[in-house]
Design a protein around this motif. Sequence first.
Motif, PDB file in Angstrom:
ATOM      1  N   ASP A 262       0.805  -1.229   0.000  1.00  0.00           N
ATOM      2  CA  ASP A 262       0.000   0.000   0.000  1.00  0.00           C
ATOM      3  C   ASP A 262       0.841   1.284   0.000  1.00  0.00           C
ATOM      4  N   GLY A 263       2.102   1.180  -0.375  1.00  0.00           N
ATOM      5  CA  GLY A 263       2.970   2.366  -0.390  1.00  0.00           C
ATOM      6  C   GLY A 263       3.686   2.591   0.932  1.00  0.00           C
ATOM      7  N   SER A 264       3.343   1.807   1.945  1.00  0.00           N
ATOM      8  CA  SER A 264       4.054   1.909   3.229  1.00  0.00           C
ATOM      9  C   SER A 264       5.469   1.385   3.039  1.00  0.00           C
ATOM     10  N   PHE A 265       6.378   1.899   3.820  1.00  0.00           N
ATOM     11  CA  PHE A 265       7.742   1.359   3.779  1.00  0.00           C
ATOM     12  C   PHE A 265       8.436   1.558   5.125  1.00  0.00           C
ATOM     13  N   ILE A 266       9.521   0.812   5.298  1.00  0.00           N
ATOM     14  CA  ILE A 266      10.334   0.981   6.509  1.00  0.00           C
ATOM     15  C   ILE A 266      11.679   1.539   6.076  1.00  0.00           C
ATOM     16  N   ALA A 267      12.098   2.623   6.748  1.00  0.00           N
ATOM     17  CA  ALA A 267      13.401   3.224   6.470  1.00  0.00           C
ATOM     18  C   ALA A 267      14.302   3.025   7.678  1.00  0.00           C
ATOM     19  N   ALA A 268      15.564   2.723   7.421  1.00  0.00           N
ATOM     20  CA  ALA A 268      16.536   2.574   8.507  1.00  0.00           C
ATOM     21  C   ALA A 268      17.336   3.868   8.646  1.00  0.00           C
ATOM     22  N   VAL A 269      17.531   4.303   9.890  1.00  0.00           N
ATOM     23  CA  VAL A 269      18.328   5.508  10.136  1.00  0.00           C
ATOM     24  C   VAL A 269      19.455   5.153  11.108  1.00  0.00           C
ATOM     25  N   GLY A 270      20.669   5.449  10.691  1.00  0.00           N
ATOM     26  CA  GLY A 270      21.835   5.129  11.526  1.00  0.00           C
ATOM     27  C   GLY A 270      22.788   6.302  11.642  1.00  0.00           C
ATOM     28  N   ARG A 271      23.899   6.014  12.267  1.00  0.00           N
ATOM     29  CA  ARG A 271      24.922   7.020  12.588  1.00  0.00           C
ATOM     30  C   ARG A 271      25.415   7.812  11.388  1.00  0.00           C
ATOM     31  N   LYS A 272      25.467   7.167  10.228  1.00  0.00           N
ATOM     32  CA  LYS A 272      26.048   7.847   9.061  1.00  0.00           C
ATOM     33  C   LYS A 272      25.027   8.690   8.301  1.00  0.00           C
ATOM     34  N   ASP A 273      23.781   8.666   8.740  1.00  0.00           N
ATOM     35  CA  ASP A 273      22.752   9.415   8.009  1.00  0.00           C
ATOM     36  C   ASP A 273      22.812  10.908   8.312  1.00  0.00           C
ATOM     37  N   THR A 274      22.094  11.670   7.494  1.00  0.00           N
ATOM     38  CA  THR A 274      22.122  13.131   7.648  1.00  0.00           C
ATOM     39  C   THR A 274      21.495  13.531   8.990  1.00  0.00           C
ATOM     40  N   LEU A 275      21.849  14.732   9.405  1.00  0.00           N
ATOM     41  CA  LEU A 275      21.315  15.248  10.666  1.00  0.00           C
ATOM     42  C   LEU A 275      19.787  15.309  10.601  1.00  0.00           C
ATOM     43  N   ALA A 276      19.253  15.663   9.425  1.00  0.00           N
ATOM     44  CA  ALA A 276      17.795  15.766   9.266  1.00  0.00           C
ATOM     45  C   ALA A 276      17.133  14.411   9.530  1.00  0.00           C
ATOM     46  N   PHE A 277      17.722  13.330   8.996  1.00  0.00           N
ATOM     47  CA  PHE A 277      17.168  11.989   9.214  1.00  0.00           C
ATOM     48  C   PHE A 277      17.278  11.610  10.691  1.00  0.00           C
ATOM     49  N   ARG A 278      18.450  11.883  11.257  1.00  0.00           N
ATOM     50  CA  ARG A 278      18.656  11.488  12.666  1.00  0.00           C
ATOM     51  C   ARG A 278      17.750  12.286  13.597  1.00  0.00           C
TER      52      ARG A 278
ATOM     53  N   ASP B 106      21.823  11.875  22.106  1.00  0.00           N
ATOM     54  CA  ASP B 106      22.209  11.753  20.703  1.00  0.00           C
ATOM     55  C   ASP B 106      23.619  11.191  20.519  1.00  0.00           C
ATOM     56  N   GLU B 107      24.548  11.578  21.404  1.00  0.00           N
ATOM     57  CA  GLU B 107      25.940  11.102  21.269  1.00  0.00           C
ATOM     58  C   GLU B 107      25.986   9.578  21.368  1.00  0.00           C
ATOM     59  N   ALA B 108      25.148   9.011  22.226  1.00  0.00           N
ATOM     60  CA  ALA B 108      25.129   7.549  22.368  1.00  0.00           C
ATOM     61  C   ALA B 108      24.323   6.916  21.241  1.00  0.00           C
ATOM     62  N   LEU B 109      23.210   7.576  20.918  1.00  0.00           N
ATOM     63  CA  LEU B 109      22.296   7.034  19.907  1.00  0.00           C
ATOM     64  C   LEU B 109      22.981   6.843  18.560  1.00  0.00           C
ATOM     65  N   TRP B 110      23.842   7.782  18.218  1.00  0.00           N
ATOM     66  CA  TRP B 110      24.467   7.715  16.884  1.00  0.00           C
ATOM     67  C   TRP B 110      25.953   7.396  16.993  1.00  0.00           C
ATOM     68  N   SER B 111      26.286   6.583  17.962  1.00  0.00           N
ATOM     69  CA  SER B 111      27.705   6.257  18.148  1.00  0.00           C
ATOM     70  C   SER B 111      28.071   4.947  17.459  1.00  0.00           C
ATOM     71  N   GLN B 112      29.378   4.736  17.413  1.00  0.00           N
ATOM     72  CA  GLN B 112      29.913   3.545  16.778  1.00  0.00           C
ATOM     73  C   GLN B 112      30.304   2.561  17.877  1.00  0.00           C
ATOM     74  N   LEU B 113      30.256   1.292  17.547  1.00  0.00           N
ATOM     75  CA  LEU B 113      30.584   0.293  18.564  1.00  0.00           C
ATOM     76  C   LEU B 113      31.678  -0.618  18.037  1.00  0.00           C
ATOM     77  N   HIS B 114      32.684  -0.847  18.857  1.00  0.00           N
ATOM     78  CA  HIS B 114      33.716  -1.818  18.499  1.00  0.00           C
ATOM     79  C   HIS B 114      33.384  -3.067  19.284  1.00  0.00           C
ATOM     80  N   SER B 115      33.054  -4.127  18.578  1.00  0.00           N
ATOM     81  CA  SER B 115      32.648  -5.309  19.328  1.00  0.00           C
ATOM     82  C   SER B 115      33.371  -6.549  18.837  1.00  0.00           C
ATOM     83  N   SER B 116      33.671  -7.410  19.797  1.00  0.00           N
ATOM     84  CA  SER B 116      34.244  -8.691  19.405  1.00  0.00           C
ATOM     85  C   SER B 116      33.089  -9.643  19.153  1.00  0.00           C
ATOM     86  N   ILE B 117      33.262 -10.539  18.216  1.00  0.00           N
ATOM     87  CA  ILE B 117      32.175 -11.447  17.851  1.00  0.00           C
ATOM     88  C   ILE B 117      32.447 -12.808  18.489  1.00  0.00           C
ATOM     89  N   SER B 118      31.476 -13.294  19.265  1.00  0.00           N
ATOM     90  CA  SER B 118      31.677 -14.561  19.960  1.00  0.00           C
ATOM     91  C   SER B 118      31.588 -15.733  18.992  1.00  0.00           C
TER      92      SER B 118
END
Length: 303
Positions: free
Chosen positions: A100-116, A137-149
């Motif tokens: 029906d024209g609905s959609f889901i958009a993903a917004v992450g750290r690299k997106d524009t300030l307007a999107f965030r 906002d600093e936490a919301l749009w931060s990067q994570l260094h993680s080890s993968i188990s």
Amino acid sequence: MRRKPIPRPTAKAPLSETSQNIQSLPELAPKKKKRLVQMQLDLVGELRKKCRVCGMEYIPSNSEDVVLHRKFHAMNVGGVDFTKAFVERIKQNQVWAGGDGSFIAAVGRKDTLAFRNKASEVLKVVNTELAAVTIPDEALWSQLHSSISSKAVAHGEKPQPSAKGHSACSTSDRFKAYLYIHGQKCVGACLAERIQEAYTVVDQDDASEHTGRVPVPAEFHGASISISRVAEPAILGISRIWTSNLHRKMGIATTLLDSARSDFLYGMTIEKTMVAFSQPTGSGGELARKWFGRRAGWCVYID
Ligand SMILES: CC(C)(COP(=O)(O)OP(=O)(O)OC[C@H]1O[C@@H](n2cnc3c(N)ncnc32)[C@H](O)[C@@H]1OP(=O)(O)O)[C@@H](O)C(=O)NCCC(=O)NCCS
Ligand SMILES: [Zn+2]
């Protein structure tokens, strides 16, 4: 070391009585000030009302507040308004499309300030209903260094190639917001988070019958569930999930969950066993049970 915050002017005539007190009994001054502030708070507290639908606290006798509440309430019930131009722009981040024209958009750290900023605006409505804290906002749009188990890798996660070739370490967005857009409104949202571990929800009867171990009773938002004592590896945390009031029970939250697990990590769909809910509400718990297809055995995490 304690210091007085701001030295009060003691030389002015109208304050002379208080000033004398301060001079003779210095410790009385802050107490007196504190008592006055407390009185004001109590007065406001009496008039304040919390809307049971949208969760906003406002003062019904204050017309500005009433207007603010009306606008905020409308966003909770019908969705958060987006302009036509913004809908077109955010469509470039589409991760799922409905008939029906609905959609889901993903917004992450690299997106524009307007999107965030738009994502943060939607999350404000979500947090208010859930009485949840605002993630800065600093936490919301931060990067994570993680080890993968090793368990995560066994479930299909591809470790990033590293310089030495053996340490499975990756960087990713800490959070990603998934916005469900219908027409010119955002009617649902899911905030997904990269996590490392979670606790299995235990069926009370199962726990005593099969494992003999006593689970930990936990109460989230008034809904009580029991969780295992030992943490299991996990990848994706559902930090917040919300559908606007008028659009509930139409599969929107389910679609958001499916989109998050197929989009969050590049090039792979995260196994449901690696997904955990953050302190679920009553309806969140019901959604989880339906999505995981079982009453217990799915995971929650503590953030
Ligand atoms: C929980 C919430 C996100 C569900 O959103 P939704 O879009 O209505 O969910 P879905 O339509 O995808 O529901 C899928 C299934 O979950 C279950 N479910 C969802 N909400 C439920 C509720 N309020 N009571 C009982 N079961 C519910 C049902 O089994 C439903 O399937 P059905 O419609 O075939 O019976 C929504 O009610 C909401 O935003 N609540 C307020 C915020 C909140 O509590 N969020 C959860 C935080 S953990
Ligand atoms: Zn309201």
